[in-house]
Scaffold this motif. Structure first.
Motif, PDB file in Angstrom:
ATOM      1  N   ALA A  56       0.913  -1.131  -0.027  1.00 14.68           N
ATOM      2  CA  ALA A  56      -0.215   0.266  -0.319  1.00 14.68           C
ATOM      3  C   ALA A  56       0.795   1.498  -0.314  1.00 14.68           C
ATOM      4  CB  ALA A  56      -1.363  -0.237   1.631  1.00 14.68           C
ATOM      5  N   GLU A  57       2.101   0.615   1.018  1.00 14.42           N
ATOM      6  CA  GLU A  57       3.191   2.035   0.832  1.00 14.42           C
ATOM      7  C   GLU A  57       3.729   2.973  -0.643  1.00 14.42           C
ATOM      8  OE1 GLU A  57       3.582   1.906   5.141  1.00 14.42           O
ATOM      9  OE2 GLU A  57       5.003   1.358   3.581  1.00 14.42           O
ATOM     10  N   ARG A  58       4.024   1.458  -1.482  1.00  9.93           N
ATOM     11  CA  ARG A  58       4.372   1.335  -2.098  1.00  9.93           C
ATOM     12  C   ARG A  58       4.210   1.941  -3.329  1.00  9.93           C
ATOM     13  NH1 ARG A  58       7.833  -3.357  -1.285  1.00  9.93           N
ATOM     14  NH2 ARG A  58       5.609  -4.268  -2.403  1.00  9.93           N
ATOM     15  N   GLU A  59       2.722   1.696  -3.532  1.00 15.35           N
ATOM     16  CA  GLU A  59       1.103   2.070  -3.800  1.00 15.35           C
ATOM     17  C   GLU A  59       0.852   4.068  -4.209  1.00 15.35           C
ATOM     18  OE1 GLU A  59      -2.068   1.798  -6.957  1.00 15.35           O
ATOM     19  OE2 GLU A  59      -0.391   0.038  -6.710  1.00 15.35           O
ATOM     20  N   ILE A  60       0.754   4.485  -2.692  1.00 20.23           N
ATOM     21  CA  ILE A  60       0.453   5.303  -2.262  1.00 20.23           C
ATOM     22  C   ILE A  60       1.793   6.420  -3.089  1.00 20.23           C
ATOM     23  CG2 ILE A  60       0.485   7.490  -0.478  1.00 20.23           C
ATOM     24  CD1 ILE A  60      -0.568   5.063   1.158  1.00 20.23           C
ATOM     25  N   GLU A  61       2.922   5.732  -2.655  1.00 21.36           N
ATOM     26  CA  GLU A  61       4.303   6.374  -3.356  1.00 21.36           C
ATOM     27  C   GLU A  61       4.279   6.681  -4.790  1.00 21.36           C
ATOM     28  OE1 GLU A  61       8.641   5.411  -2.720  1.00 21.36           O
ATOM     29  OE2 GLU A  61       8.028   5.268  -1.266  1.00 21.36           O
ATOM     30  N   ARG A  62       4.082   5.510  -5.670  1.00 21.94           N
ATOM     31  CA  ARG A  62       3.800   5.562  -7.321  1.00 21.94           C
ATOM     32  C   ARG A  62       2.489   6.476  -7.589  1.00 21.94           C
ATOM     33  NH1 ARG A  62       0.564   2.979 -10.949  1.00 21.94           N
ATOM     34  NH2 ARG A  62      -0.817   2.714 -10.165  1.00 21.94           N
ATOM     35  N   ALA A  63       1.653   6.863  -6.647  1.00 20.37           N
ATOM     36  CA  ALA A  63       0.242   7.946  -7.290  1.00 20.37           C
ATOM     37  C   ALA A  63       1.370   8.516  -7.260  1.00 20.37           C
ATOM     38  CB  ALA A  63      -0.660   7.061  -6.466  1.00 20.37           C
ATOM     39  N   ALA A  64       2.186   9.242  -5.846  1.00 23.54           N
ATOM     40  CA  ALA A  64       2.020  10.411  -5.898  1.00 23.54           C
ATOM     41  C   ALA A  64       2.785  10.422  -7.166  1.00 23.54           C
ATOM     42  CB  ALA A  64       3.244  10.546  -4.495  1.00 23.54           C
ATOM     43  N   ILE A  65       3.660  10.411  -7.196  1.00 19.16           N
ATOM     44  CA  ILE A  65       4.873  10.472  -8.533  1.00 19.16           C
ATOM     45  C   ILE A  65       3.815  11.253  -9.636  1.00 19.16           C
ATOM     46  CG2 ILE A  65       5.838   9.141 -10.051  1.00 19.16           C
ATOM     47  CD1 ILE A  65       7.390   7.734  -7.865  1.00 19.16           C
ATOM     48  N   LEU A  66       2.627   9.840  -9.395  1.00 20.55           N
ATOM     49  CA  LEU A  66       2.163  10.041 -10.972  1.00 20.55           C
ATOM     50  C   LEU A  66       1.972  11.540 -11.080  1.00 20.55           C
ATOM     51  CD1 LEU A  66       0.600   6.903 -11.803  1.00 20.55           C
ATOM     52  CD2 LEU A  66       1.500   7.818 -12.782  1.00 20.55           C
ATOM     53  N   ARG A  67       1.199  11.467  -9.526  1.00 16.72           N
ATOM     54  CA  ARG A  67       0.641  13.083  -9.549  1.00 16.72           C
ATOM     55  C   ARG A  67       1.376  14.214  -9.707  1.00 16.72           C
ATOM     56  NH1 ARG A  67      -2.583  10.791  -4.756  1.00 16.72           N
ATOM     57  NH2 ARG A  67      -4.139   9.915  -5.552  1.00 16.72           N
ATOM     58  N   LYS A  68       2.469  13.754  -9.729  1.00 16.99           N
ATOM     59  CA  LYS A  68       3.992  14.920  -9.412  1.00 16.99           C
ATOM     60  C   LYS A  68       3.667  15.704 -10.786  1.00 16.99           C
ATOM     61  CE  LYS A  68       7.418  17.073  -7.611  1.00 16.99           C
ATOM     62  NZ  LYS A  68       9.476  16.823  -6.915  1.00 16.99           N
ATOM     63  N   ARG A  69       4.426  14.549 -11.718  1.00 16.79           N
ATOM     64  CA  ARG A  69       4.804  14.042 -12.933  1.00 16.79           C
ATOM     65  C   ARG A  69       3.103  14.853 -14.013  1.00 16.79           C
ATOM     66  NH1 ARG A  69       4.596   8.654 -15.563  1.00 16.79           N
ATOM     67  NH2 ARG A  69       6.452   8.252 -14.198  1.00 16.79           N
ATOM     68  N   TYR A  70       1.988  14.237 -13.182  1.00 18.81           N
ATOM     69  CA  TYR A  70       0.990  15.355 -14.625  1.00 18.81           C
ATOM     70  C   TYR A  70       0.358  16.828 -13.558  1.00 18.81           C
ATOM     71  CZ  TYR A  70       2.053  11.084 -16.751  1.00 18.81           C
ATOM     72  OH  TYR A  70       1.805  10.377 -17.842  1.00 18.81           O
ATOM     73  N   ASP A  71       1.037  17.175 -12.927  1.00 19.28           N
ATOM     74  CA  ASP A  71       0.863  18.219 -12.011  1.00 19.28           C
ATOM     75  C   ASP A  71      -0.842  18.200 -11.215  1.00 19.28           C
ATOM     76  OD1 ASP A  71       1.130  20.783 -10.921  1.00 19.28           O
ATOM     77  OD2 ASP A  71       1.321  21.962 -13.122  1.00 19.28           O
ATOM     78  N   ILE A  72      -1.375  17.068 -10.162  1.00 17.83           N
ATOM     79  CA  ILE A  72      -2.056  16.480 -10.596  1.00 17.83           C
ATOM     80  C   ILE A  72      -2.009  17.017  -8.941  1.00 17.83           C
ATOM     81  CG2 ILE A  72      -4.287  15.281 -10.380  1.00 17.83           C
ATOM     82  CD1 ILE A  72      -3.142  13.797 -12.490  1.00 17.83           C
ATOM     83  N   HIS A  73      -3.425  18.161  -8.517  1.00 16.55           N
ATOM     84  CA  HIS A  73      -3.429  18.063  -6.987  1.00 16.55           C
ATOM     85  C   HIS A  73      -4.743  18.216  -6.324  1.00 16.55           C
ATOM     86  CE1 HIS A  73       0.675  20.989  -7.468  1.00 16.55           C
ATOM     87  NE2 HIS A  73      -0.496  20.904  -8.730  1.00 16.55           N
ATOM     88  N   ILE A  74      -4.480  16.776  -5.072  1.00 13.20           N
ATOM     89  CA  ILE A  74      -5.564  16.469  -5.142  1.00 13.20           C
ATOM     90  C   ILE A  74      -6.382  17.252  -3.210  1.00 13.20           C
ATOM     91  CG2 ILE A  74      -6.045  14.158  -6.435  1.00 13.20           C
ATOM     92  CD1 ILE A  74      -4.993  13.631  -3.390  1.00 13.20           C
ATOM     93  N   SER A  75      -7.605  17.007  -3.292  1.00 12.48           N
ATOM     94  CA  SER A  75      -7.799  17.135  -1.696  1.00 12.48           C
ATOM     95  C   SER A  75      -8.729  15.463  -1.161  1.00 12.48           C
ATOM     96  CB  SER A  75      -7.574  17.889  -0.574  1.00 12.48           C
ATOM     97  OG  SER A  75      -8.580  18.941  -1.631  1.00 12.48           O
ATOM     98  N   GLY A  76      -8.978  15.346  -0.110  1.00 14.54           N
ATOM     99  CA  GLY A  76      -9.270  14.504   0.219  1.00 14.54           C
ATOM    100  C   GLY A  76      -8.875  12.782   0.326  1.00 14.54           C
ATOM    101  N   HIS A  77      -9.378  12.221   1.197  1.00 13.71           N
ATOM    102  CA  HIS A  77      -8.834  10.387   1.812  1.00 13.71           C
ATOM    103  C   HIS A  77      -8.557   9.566   0.857  1.00 13.71           C
ATOM    104  CE1 HIS A  77     -12.462   9.470   3.192  1.00 13.71           C
ATOM    105  NE2 HIS A  77     -12.444   8.320   3.211  1.00 13.71           N
ATOM    106  N   ASN A  78      -8.314   8.641   1.152  1.00 14.04           N
ATOM    107  CA  ASN A  78      -7.755   7.837   0.442  1.00 14.04           C
ATOM    108  C   ASN A  78      -8.200   8.049  -1.349  1.00 14.04           C
ATOM    109  OD1 ASN A  78      -7.108   5.716   2.230  1.00 14.04           O
ATOM    110  ND2 ASN A  78      -9.013   5.360   2.461  1.00 14.04           N
ATOM    111  N   VAL A  79      -7.310   8.671  -1.987  1.00 15.44           N
ATOM    112  CA  VAL A  79      -7.542   9.250  -3.178  1.00 15.44           C
ATOM    113  C   VAL A  79      -7.474   7.917  -3.957  1.00 15.44           C
ATOM    114  CG1 VAL A  79      -7.429  10.842  -4.604  1.00 15.44           C
ATOM    115  CG2 VAL A  79      -7.862  11.349  -2.170  1.00 15.44           C
TER     116      VAL A  79
END
Ligand SMILES: Nc1ncnc2c1ncn2[C@@H]1O[C@H](COP(=O)(O)OP(=O)(O)OP(=O)(O)O)[C@@H](O)[C@H]1O
Length: 547
Positions: free
Chosen positions: A121-144
């Motif tokens: 799950a931690e790896r998944e969260i990290e992967r999601a964060a990298i993708l969001r950074k790459r595509y300039d996506i900003h989110i708010s909300g839990h367990n996105v």
């Protein structure tokens, strides 16, 4: 001001715990980990062999006595107090069996599985964060949920039907755009969202695709999805896009026309997806008994525009008519004013907010220029001059009213350019013809009022000219957003006169935030209280009525 509480209460009502929708969260709670995707079955996860078991037995025996004591102390309390997640592991039978060493081993295996899942799950969260950074996506909300890496994930992660993947490829969509990456995964996980992404960045597909994946083609008299758009032209365009994407499945996709709204027999109509403007839909609900109680998806496209002016009450009653408690609502726009955001932030339940790039900014693909034309007469001269120097069709020219659209058309129709006009005094057919003619290249220049500013997708509009200064920064962003779409470059020219000067600051700031240069005096102008800029202008036409 009075309407807001009732609108919001209706919009975001139904906040009871929905087990179906939160199945992922329940699973997470049960395991104690937070897998964003189903935990893969790795060789590590297989039960240990007999040799391994014997070694573990001796270790386990050492711990056994102290564990036994602890278990007895916890005793009945743990059984009766068990919350849903724990009860899975702490039933009475399991407790008895736990006296045997082999069960302790099972528990250890379970522990290591939990640790492994947590790491995943931690790896998944990290992967999601990298993708969001790459595509300039900003989110708010839990367990996105993580953004999509590719359209292939629609199949591997969400079991998407092959016809839909085939249609994506036929339409030439190879990679999801940033808003599609994030909004699709959120909507497919059953969460609500409000999304703000630049003009021309593919928001339409971001809400159509999950809708087509989730709903099933059905029978007569059961509308399953409603898409609200602020203008008829946009509603027609969205209907067309939806039909293209749904090709190969028997979805009933209907555009709410005037006739349908006034005489439609909705009970006998096969309509899974209904696309409408607010007033027509409201009319059909009240006068034609249109039943929206089984709607599973409600999209408010150009949501900030829908909330503007007289639409608020109408939207409120539409939202109330969509009374299915499991409905998934989503709001999309390129601009999210603070008023709408504040409303959504305080009352939307479990919704995710997505911003792509900088909020309320123009597409970075558009080269923007502000041109001082002095007077109204100066603007007409500047326009003709610009056409004489380089006319690179198709070109959209925005004016502030239908009267001015007619006047400018009368001026330009005598020039040697193919010009057309669209405004609210034309019939629906005439308006559609004007749009089609520009799309087909039959007209080169289309003079338009605000009706074309929102959402309209003309491939390859090379230049937008704001003949009349826009009334707000968001109007500016949407108008110029008719060019520079889907990764193409575009140009925007905005004329201003002495009268517009006090209002320049707002627009100049939009230019600055999207990296365009403006003279420093513009951004140093005093801030005005009023955000709207409406000017009584001199007439454009120098021709007499007899001409
Ligand atoms: N994944 C994709 N790859 C390539 N092109 C795409 C993709 N998704 C959408 N498009 C194209 O991008 C263009 C703009 O899309 P769309 O009209 O949905 O933009 P939008 O974000 O809704 O803009 P607006 O804010 O102006 O309404 C369309 O021509 C559409 O076909």
């Amino acid at each position: 001001m009075e309407e807001k509480p009732s609108l919001s209460s209706a919009l975001f009502a139904g906040t009871r715990f929905d087990r179906k929708r939160f199945a992922g969260d329940i699973a997470r709670f049960r395991t104690g980990a937070q897998p964003a995707a189903p935990a893969p079955t790795t060789p590590d996860a297989a039960p240990p062999g007999p040799e391994k078991k014997r070694k573990r037995k001796s270790k386990a025996n050492a711990k056994k006595n102290s564990k036994k004591k602890k278990k007895r102390a916890d005793g009945a309390a743990s059984a009766s107090d068990a919350v849903e997640g724990f009860s899975v592991f702490k039933g009475a039978e399991a407790k008895e069996a736990a006296e045997e060493p082999v069960e302790v081993e099972v528990r250890e295996d379970e522990d290591s599985a939990v640790v492994r899942r947590r790491k995943e799950a931690e790896r998944e969260i990290e992967r999601a964060a990298i993708l969001r950074k790459r595509y300039d996506i900003h989110i708010s909300g839990h367990n996105v949920p993580a953004p999509l890496e590719s359209f292939e994930e629609l199949v591997s992660r969400y079991d998407c039907d092959s016809y839909l993947v085939g249609n994506l490829s036929k339409l030439g969509f190879q990679e999801p755009t940033p808003i599609q990456r994030q909004a699709i995964s959120i909507l497919l996980s059953g969460r609500e969202c409000f999304a703000c992404a630049p003009t021309g960045s593919g928001k339409t597909l971001a809400f159509l695709l999950p809708m087509l994946m989730k709903i099933k083609p059905g029978s007569k008299g059961c509308v399953k999805a409603v898409i609200l758009c602020p203008t008829r032209e946009l509603a027609a365009q969205t209907t067309r896009e939806c039909k293209k994407l749904a090709k190969g499945r028997k979805f009933g996709v209907k555009l709410m026309t005037k006739d349908l709204s006034q005489d439609g027999n909705f009970k006998d109509m096969h309509c899974d997806i209904l696309v409408s403007t607010p007033l027509r839909l409201d009319h059909a609900i009240r006068k034609r008994d249109l039943d929206l109680s089984r709607v599973e998806y409600l999209v408010l496209d150009e949501s900030d525009k829908l909330f503007e002016l007289g639409f608020v009450e109408v939207i409120d009653s539409i939202v109330k008519a969509c009374s299915n408690p499991s409905i998934i609502r989503s709001l999309f726009s390129a601009t999210l004013p603070e008023t709408i955001e504040a409303l959504a932030r305080t009352i939307m339940h479990d919704a995710v907010r997505i911003i792509v790039g900088r909020k309320n900014s123009a597409s970075s693909m558009i080269k923007q220029r502000l041109i001082f034309a002095g007077t109204e007469r100066g603007k007409l001269i500047a326009l003709r001059q610009s056409f004489a120097e380089s006319l690179n069709p198709p070109v959209l020219v925005f004016v502030q009213s239908k009267e001015r659209a007619k006047e400018l058309y009368r001026e330009l129709v005598y020039d040697d350019i193919r010009v057309d006009v669209i405004h609210g005094d034309l019939t629906e057919e005439q308006r559609q013809d004007a749009v089609d003619n520009l799309r087909a290249g039959k007209s080169w220049v289309l003079i338009a009022t605000e009706v074309l500013a929102r959402g309209m997708d003309f491939k390859g509009v090379n230049c937008v000219i704001n003949y009349d200064f826009p009334e707000s920064a968001s109007a500016y962003i949407h108008r110029i957003g008719r060019s520079g779409r889907a990764g193409r470059s575009g140009e925007a020219i905005t004329f201003f006169t002495e009268e517009d000067k006090p209002f320049l600051r707002n627009i100049a700031n939009v230019l600055v935030s999207s990296g365009c240069e403006v003279p420093s005096w513009m951004v140093a102008l005093p801030k005005l209280k009023s955000r709207k800029h409406r000017v009584d202008r001199d007439r454009i036409s120098f021709l007499t009525d007899e001409d």
